[in-house]
Each structure stands twice: as structure tokens, then as C-alpha cells.
Design a protein around this motif. Structure first.
Motif, PDB file in Angstrom:
ATOM      1  N   ILE A 142      -8.307  -1.932  -0.006  1.00  0.00           N
ATOM      2  CA  ILE A 142      -8.251  -1.247  -0.799  1.00  0.00           C
ATOM      3  C   ILE A 142      -9.883  -0.770  -1.102  1.00  0.00           C
ATOM      4  O   ILE A 142     -10.695  -1.576  -1.008  1.00  0.00           O
ATOM      5  CB  ILE A 142      -7.641  -1.788  -2.277  1.00  0.00           C
ATOM      6  CG1 ILE A 142      -6.319  -2.194  -1.991  1.00  0.00           C
ATOM      7  CG2 ILE A 142      -7.907  -1.072  -3.342  1.00  0.00           C
ATOM      8  CD1 ILE A 142      -5.750  -2.987  -2.977  1.00  0.00           C
TER       9      ILE A 142
ATOM     10  N   VAL B  77      -5.709   3.415  -1.038  1.00  0.00           N
ATOM     11  CA  VAL B  77      -5.573   2.809  -0.103  1.00  0.00           C
ATOM     12  C   VAL B  77      -6.083   2.929   1.346  1.00  0.00           C
ATOM     13  O   VAL B  77      -5.729   4.277   1.763  1.00  0.00           O
ATOM     14  CB  VAL B  77      -4.021   2.457   0.175  1.00  0.00           C
ATOM     15  CG1 VAL B  77      -3.586   1.738   1.286  1.00  0.00           C
ATOM     16  CG2 VAL B  77      -3.333   2.264  -1.258  1.00  0.00           C
TER      17      VAL B  77
ATOM     18  N   GLY C  73       0.651  -0.969   0.000  1.00  0.00           N
ATOM     19  CA  GLY C  73      -0.020  -0.046   0.190  1.00  0.00           C
ATOM     20  C   GLY C  73       0.807   1.385  -0.119  1.00  0.00           C
ATOM     21  O   GLY C  73       0.539   2.178  -0.740  1.00  0.00           O
TER      22      GLY C  73
ATOM     23  N   GLN D 157      -0.419  -5.312  -6.325  1.00  0.00           N
ATOM     24  CA  GLN D 157      -1.554  -4.860  -5.161  1.00  0.00           C
ATOM     25  C   GLN D 157      -2.395  -5.991  -5.239  1.00  0.00           C
ATOM     26  O   GLN D 157      -2.750  -6.709  -4.557  1.00  0.00           O
ATOM     27  CB  GLN D 157      -1.669  -3.686  -5.545  1.00  0.00           C
ATOM     28  CG  GLN D 157      -2.855  -3.146  -4.176  1.00  0.00           C
ATOM     29  CD  GLN D 157      -3.291  -1.695  -4.717  1.00  0.00           C
ATOM     30  OE1 GLN D 157      -3.458  -1.505  -5.587  1.00  0.00           O
ATOM     31  NE2 GLN D 157      -3.368  -0.907  -3.744  1.00  0.00           N
TER      32      GLN D 157
ATOM     33  N   GLN E 277      -8.897   4.034  -7.230  1.00  0.00           N
ATOM     34  CA  GLN E 277      -8.725   3.090  -5.876  1.00  0.00           C
ATOM     35  C   GLN E 277      -8.151   3.850  -4.987  1.00  0.00           C
ATOM     36  O   GLN E 277      -6.746   4.216  -5.365  1.00  0.00           O
ATOM     37  CB  GLN E 277      -7.983   1.703  -6.591  1.00  0.00           C
ATOM     38  CG  GLN E 277      -8.910   0.698  -7.047  1.00  0.00           C
ATOM     39  CD  GLN E 277      -8.330  -0.763  -7.285  1.00  0.00           C
ATOM     40  OE1 GLN E 277      -6.964  -0.868  -7.195  1.00  0.00           O
ATOM     41  NE2 GLN E 277      -9.196  -1.744  -7.061  1.00  0.00           N
TER      42      GLN E 277
END
Length: 686
Positions: free
Chosen positions: A534, A629, A302, A341, A627
Motif C-alpha cells: 500500500i 494498492v 487489495g 486492509q 492510498q
């Protein structure tokens, strides 16, 4: 060597074996049980017994020894399965779980419980054999004296109806391992002869077991490639007879100095039990890793993604002609970071079968207690969800299942009277929808009764309108203390639980939807994000602040027209959208943001849905969709009303993630304090 380091591996493997055992038991046809399933159940019990004996867990060893004897007789057709036996097997499984929990916590199991369950198993064995002799201790299993190669005792007898003779050859083993292997094989049949050299052992075994059973038993001590099983006949009929040798009494643990401990220490022991359960024919294709290590990797990835986002934002200001190679490299970095990820996140994903497999037993026991007949259907067991969520979703689903059985599905007599199949159906399903997972608990019972729910709500003093939609009526059952049950049972009906279900799901970033038709049944849908690490979000601007809206709540966005916005008070507005009046919540007022757009017609309304209710959030402008974190805000700062977490943007600034459900709740509470309707805006606001 300190073998306590292997305890955790044993407990984890044994937990899985017990869960598998329970599922196989529940799936058995008592009239014609599947032989493969019976063999698998026996192997699971035998594997747990072997591990328990190795580590000196006496109560666990004693109980599993008695249990595996019954399973062994069942798989050889010597024991007729019935409901009473099945109840005893399932109860024994529960006791074994409690015993393991006690050992896991560093204590000893309750001795009275151990004695009671062992006596139950001995009594069942005695009854099924039809005489008191069965209650006496079993005669010691025969082993044989070791003689030098190539002496072979007796000729192989012809295969009989009660078994055949197999030659089992072990290579590269120690004398101690050979002794333990002889004792283990003696439990599977009659050893007629054996020979041993310095590092090999050959045993002729008359047995009804197949090769897979022998492999499963022996793989706890040696590897599968150290065994050869054939039907090679004996060649020296005039050899000396075999000499009996005492074996361990039933329930006695293997001494610490025995070769079983040495064998476990030599592997490490973590994968041995699993190998035995699956026949030991394949090498393990997985490893066990502590969840904390996986979480640490996810956090580091992240941080890497955040750093990559910062670099990308900085590089976007460069001249693409002068810095073509740099920008191309940044593009590759972005793609690789995204792939990394997703790969790391997949490590934490677990199939929903982990959850669904817990309910056949619950439904079996509960439906019998309620006098109902219920068939469980599961769909989408392979659908994956983050481990951190899958553990937390078990309790809410359990409560929903108990409610469906107690209040939803009718008794067989009521179902027949209503023209239904006397056997009710409960369906549990899971599927992916975009970045979310949808879990459904559906029954074909009587359904929710709108009038009864409304009457109960009014009786409890809830300020509601009788014209509210069905979706809003169904949501009332999640209110604290709310229950329409006519009688309180030990299963449900106290008005506690459903509010906890809703709160727990909201804490996981999800929401609950209900659909019901009277007389046809009820469907409860739980919508959850695939992971909490996420988030797919929409960034919006309010004043100079950036907020993140979770995309799974967002329906659409539009610019309000003056004719569609109506005032209820000087501070409260509703917006007319396609025939429906929606509450308009101004985020700048809710969060106290200065210099924000104050006139609704100058901002953007984002339509969201939570708890089956739609409402609009007024923001200054939409920034983008991406997206993010997720970072825990309470750990790093404190809890903020209306905010669920935070994230770091590409420019290094912190953006707060809006808790849509909490925003709706805050708005309802404020409306209630001002005497406004708390549910719906169907009435004409003018």
C-alpha cells in the motif's frame, strides 16, 4: 505417520531458540551470570536436543547433548564462565546453525566439523573438571524398576545443600511415555523412587533444579497440565531398593519406534519446542502461517479495496437524497474495507528486534578483530516493519555497521588522545514517521572528512563543483567504486558495498540520508515505507494521464513565477525557491506525454527530495491524495524507466507510480551527456 511433515516446524522453532541462545550468551556477565538466563540457555539447548533426537538428526543430537551438559554445570555453579568458554559456546551455536541448514536441505552436516566441535566441548568439560576422567563417557543415568501402587521405596531424605527431593506426578500417560520421562528426569538429578499405575506415574527426584526446569524438560513429551510437582515425603521406608536401568548413551538418537516419536506425532509437533523453551506453562497464543498464504490474502483484500473504490466513485454521481441509504452503506463499506486492509497488513508486520538482534554477535566479533571497544545501543526494537522489507534490510544495515566499526569508530588509543571515552558507541534505532519508518545507524567516531571525499571524487574524474553542499558531498560515498580508506581490509575499503546499499534501499522504495560532523561521528538514516503493498500517494495529471507521486518524497507544491524560472539551455530550466536553485524536470518531456502544459508558469511545480537533493517536477495539476494498492508492473507488463509500479484507480484506469529516484538519475544522466553540472545548481544560472 510420516514425521517429516513436522521438520519445517522444528527447524523454525530451533532457529528461534538458537537466536535466543546467542543473545542470552552475549548478555551474560561472566563474573556474576544471571541464573534465569543460564536456565533459559540450558532449556533452549535441551529442547533442540530433544527435537533432533526425535527426528533422528544424530550430529545435532550429539553436539547439543555435550553443549547442554556444560550449560547444566554452569547454571548449577559447577563451571566458572570465562571468555574462552564463551567463544566456544558461540562457535558451537554457529556449528549448530550449519548442521540445521544441512538437515533442512536434505543432506548431512560436515562430519569433520561435527567431530572437531564435539572434541572441543569434551576437552573444555575435562579441563574445567581438572582431570582426564571427565573425558570418559558418563555413567548411564539411573532409572528405576516399575512397581505397583502403593509401594513406596525409601523415606525422603532431608533437603541437603546439594539438592532437595521433589515428587513429580504424571497423569494420563502411557507406559512408554513413563519410561521416557523417567530417563529425562534422571538427567536432572537422582531418582530415589517411583510408582506407576495404569495411567499415572510418581517419581521422587533429588535435584538442584527448580520446578520450571522440570516442566521445560517434560513438556516436550506431555502437556503441562499432566504434571504435579510437590515436596510430599515418602511414606514406606522398608520398601525394596530401586533397580538401575540403562539409559541412552550420550549422542544416541531415540529409536524411531520410541514413545518420543509417538508423543511428537500426537500433538502436532509444531509448538512443542517453543512450549519447552518457555516452561510450557501457557498455551501458545500464536500460529505459524506460510507467508504465501498471507500474501494471497493481502492481494485479495487489495482487489476488494479497488472494487470498493470503483463503487464509491460510481455512487458519487447519484442523487444523495434519493439514494441516501445506498450512499450511507457505501460509507460503511469504505470504512470497513480500510480497517480490514490495515488488519491484514498488520499480520505481515514484524518488530525491528528481528533485525537488531543479529548485531551484538557481529559487533563483538568484529570489534575484537579490529582491536576496538564498541558498545551497542538499540532504540525502538518494538517498531514494526513489513516482513518483505525487514528481510531485505538486513544486508544493507550489516554493511553500514561494518563500515562504522572499521572506518568510523577509532581505536581506544585514538579516542583517548582525542579526549573521548575509549569505548565507542554504536546506536541503532527505529521509529515511525507518518507512513514511513526511519532506521538510523549512528556512531560517535571520527566522522566524514569533506576535503578527503571531494579530493577522491575529483581524482576519480567526477564532474562536481567544490561549492556543493555537505549533504551532496556525503552522497558521493555511495558512488560505485568510491572509497577513502587508506588500506583495504577484509572488513571493508574496496569501494564496493555502499552503492549496493543505496540501490537496494531504492528498490524498496526508500532513500538514504547522511549527517556527519568531523570528530563527532556519522549518522546514516534509512527512510522506508512501512509496506510495499500500500502506498500513500499524490495523484497528479500530465496531459490526459494520471501519475502517482509517493508522498514520502513530496515536500511542497507551488505555481512557478516567471522571475523564478531560469533557462540553462533551450530544454533545461532551474527554479529559484527560497535562495536555492532547483532543477526543473518536465514530466511530459520525460514520459513523452502529448497535449500537456509546456510552459512552466502554466503548470504546478512539485518539490521533491531524493538522495539529499531537492528538485522540482512540473505537472499540469494536482488531483488528490489517497492510498493506492501497488501492483508490480514488471510482472504484468515490463520495466518502464522512471516508473516503479502501477495501481488501479477508482474509475478502473491504470495509473503509473513514479520512481522519484530513477527520475532524478535519468535527469542527471541527460545533463551529463550535455556537459551540464551533475551535482547541484549553486552557481548563478544566468
Amino acid at each position: 505417520m510420516d514425521i517429516t511433515q513436522f521438520y519445517q516446524a522444528f527447524f523454525e522453532e530451533a532457529d528461534e531458540l538458537l537466536a535466543e541462545m546467542e543473545l542470552l550468551l552475549l548478555g551474560l556477565d561472566l563474573e556474576a551470570p544471571d541464573s534465569e538466563h543460564l536456565n533459559a540457555i540450558f532449556r533452549a539447548a535441551h529442547s533442540i536436543k530433544g527435537g533432533a533426537a526425535t527426528f533422528g538428526f544424530l550430529a545435532l543430537t550429539e553436539t547439543t547433548h555435550l553443549l547442554e551438559n556444560l550449560f547444566d554445570r554452569a547454571r548449577h555453579g559447577e563451571l566458572k564462565l570465562n571468555t574462552r568458554l564463551m567463544d566456544a559456546f558461540l562457535e558451537t551455536k554457529d556449528v549448530l546453525q550449519k548442521q540445521m541448514n544441512a538437515y533442512r536441505d536434505g543432506g548431512e552436516p560436515d562430519r569433520e566439523t561435527v567431530v572437531r566441535i564435539c572434541e572441543v566441548l569434551r576437552q573444555l568439560a575435562q579441563e574445567e573438571e581438572g582431570g582426564p576422567a571427565a573425558a570418559a563417557p558418563a555413567a548411564p543415568a539411573q532409572a528405576v524398576a516399575v512397581v505397583a501402587e502403593p509401594v513406596l521405596p525409601v523415606a525422603e531424605p532431608a533437603a541437603a545443600a546439594d539438592g532437595r527431593t521433589l515428587k513429580v506426578r504424571f497423569s494420563k500417560i502411557s507406559e512408554g511415555d513413563g519410561r521416557v520421562l523417567s530417563e529425562e528426569l534422571a538427567n536432572l538429578g537422582k531418582v530415589t523412587a517411583q510408582t506407576q499405575t495404569e495411567d499415572s506415574l510418581s517419581i521422587w527426584l533429588k535435584t538442584t533444579c527448580d520446578a520450571d526446569d522440570i516442566i521445560a524438560v517434560c513438556c516436550f513429551i506431555i502437556e503441562a497440565d499432566q504434571m504435579e510437582i510437590s515436596t510430599e515425603p515418602l511414606a514406606a521406608p522398608d520398601a525394596a531398593p530401586v533397580a538401575p536401568q540403562a539409559s541412552l548413551p550420550a549422542g544416541q538418537a531415540v529409536p524411531p519406534e520410541s514413545s518420543a516419536v509417538a508423543a511428537v506425532q500426537a500433538k502436532p509437533a509444531a509448538g512443542v519446542v517453543a512450549a519447552a523453551a518457555t516452561g510450557g506453562a501457557k498455551e501458545s497464543s500464536s500460529i505459524r502461517v506460510d507467508v504465501e498464504k498471507v500474501d494471497q490474502i493481502i492481494n485479495l483484500v487489495g482487489e476488494l479495496v479497488i472494487t470498493q473504490s470503483m463503487l464509491t466513485q460510481t455512487a458519487s454521481t447519484l442523487d444523495p437524497v434519493l439514494h441516501e441509504r445506498l450512499l450511507s452503506g457505501m460509507g460503511h463499506l469504505e470504512r470497513n474495507a480500510r480497517d480490514l486492509q490495515e488488519s491484514v497488513m498488520s499480520i505481515r508486520m514484524m518488530p525491528m528486534d528481528y533485525v537488531f538482534s543479529r548485531f551484538p554477535r557481529l559487533i563483538r566479533d568484529l570489534s575484537a578483530k579490529l582491536g576496538k571497544q564498541v558498545q551497542l545501543v538499540t532504540v525502538g526494537k518494538e517498531t514494526e516493519l513489513d516482513k518483505s522489507l525487514i528481510e531485505r534490510i538486513i544486508d544493507p544495515i550489516t554493511h553500514l555497521v561494518r563500515n562504522s566499526l572499521d572506518h568510523g569508530i577509532e581505536s581506544p588509543e585514538q579516542r583517548v588522545f582525542a579526549g573521548k571515552d575509549p569505548v565507542g558507541r554504536l546506536t541503532m534505532s527505529a521509529q515511525h514517521q507518518g507512513g514511513s519508518i526511519v532506521i538510523e545507524v549512528k556512531d560517535d567516531g571520527g566522522g566524514l572528512v569533506r576535503e578527503r571525499i571531494l579530493a577522491k571524487a575529483i581524482q576519480q574524474g567526477m564532474a562536481i563543483s567544490e561549492t556543493i553542499s555537505d549533504d551532496e558531498v556525503w552522497q558521493l560515498i555511495f558512488a560505485p567504486g568510491f572509497s577513502t580508506a587508506e588500506a583495504v581490509t577484509d572488513v571493508s575499503g574496496r569501494g564496493v558495498g555502499m552503492d549496493v546499499v543505496k540501490r537496494n534501499i531504492h528498490e524498496m522504495g526508500g532513500h538514504v540520508e547522511i549527517a556527519s560532523a568531523q570528530g563527532k561521528g556519522t549518522t546514516i538514516r534509512i527512510v522506508l515505507p512501512l509496506t510495499l503493498a500500500i502506498l500513500n500517494g499524490m495523484s497528479v495529471k500530465v496531459g490526459k494521464e494520471i501519475y502517482i507521486l509517493p508522498l514520502n518524497y513530496v515536500i511542497e507544491s507551488l505555481q512557478p513565477l516567471e522571475k523564478d524560472v531560469h533557462s540553462i539551455t533551450s530544454d533545461e530550466h532551474v527554479m529559484h525557491v527560497r535562495g536555492e536553485y532547483l532543477a526543473l524536470i518536465e514530466l511530459h518531456k520525460l514520459f513523452g506525454v502529448p497535449d500537456a502544459v509546456s510552459h512552466p508558469m502554466q503548470g504546478i511545480a512539485v518539490i521533491v527530495q531524493a538522495d539529499g537533493t531537492r528538485f522540482a517536477l512540473l505537472v499540469d495539476q494536482l488531483v488528490g491524495q489517497h492510498q493506492v494498492v501497488v501492483k508490480n508492473l514488471e510482472t504484468n507488463y515490463r520495466k518502464v524507466p522512471g516508473i516503479s509500479a502501477a495501481t488501479i484507480l477508482g474509475d478502473g484506469n491504470v495509473a503509473l507510480i513514479i520512481d522519484v529516484v530513477a527520475v532524478q538519475r535519468i535527469n542527471r544522466e541527460k545533463a551529463g551527456q550535455r556537459g551540464l553540472p551533475r551535482q547541484g545548481f549553486e552557481q548563478n544560472p544566468s
